[in-house]
Design a protein around this motif. Structure first.
Motif: not given
Length: 122
Positions: A39-56
């Motif tokens: 099932i394809p999925f998509a999530c948009f960014k936020s209208l406020t601050v963004q979360t850091p891209l950190d997998f650890k």
């Protein structure tokens, strides 16, 4: 990692409906797209601050200085088109959206229809 507590049950529920072609969701503060359980999925960014891209180190309380964003999902008889538009703190889009609308009357009409449906009368 933040995820649904009842993710397996959710997937089983969704799979009961063969007309579900894509999942759209938000409130993740990061643009994410993919395919899960076919099932394809998509999530948009936020209208406020963004979360850091950190997998650890996943820290949902942290914010980074990426611009806020809104998304437009265009549903057609042929499929789904997702647009994402970053904007500045003063509300100015990062692209020349007004020029795009002026050059595309169908898009402008569609945005006006969506706006009337989604925004209360003022």
């Amino acid at each position: 990692l933040i995820r649904l507590l009842n993710g397996d049950e959710f997937i089983q529920l969704v799979k009961q409906y063969p007309n579900v072609e894509m999942l759209l969701f938000g409130h993740n503060h990061r643009q994410i797209t993919g395919v899960a359980h076919k099932i394809p999925f998509a999530c948009f960014k936020s209208l406020t601050v963004q979360t850091p891209l950190d997998f650890k180190k996943v820290d949902p309380s942290g914010g980074i200085a990426e611009p806020p964003c809104y998304g437009v999902a265009m549903l057609t008889e042929h499929g789904v088109i997702l647009h994402q538009e970053d904007f500045t703190a003063d509300g100015e889009p990062s692209s020349d959206f007004e020029k795009q609308l002026a050059n595309n009357p169908q898009m402008k009409a569609g945005i006006q229809i969506l706006s009337k449906m989604m925004l209360p009368e003022m």
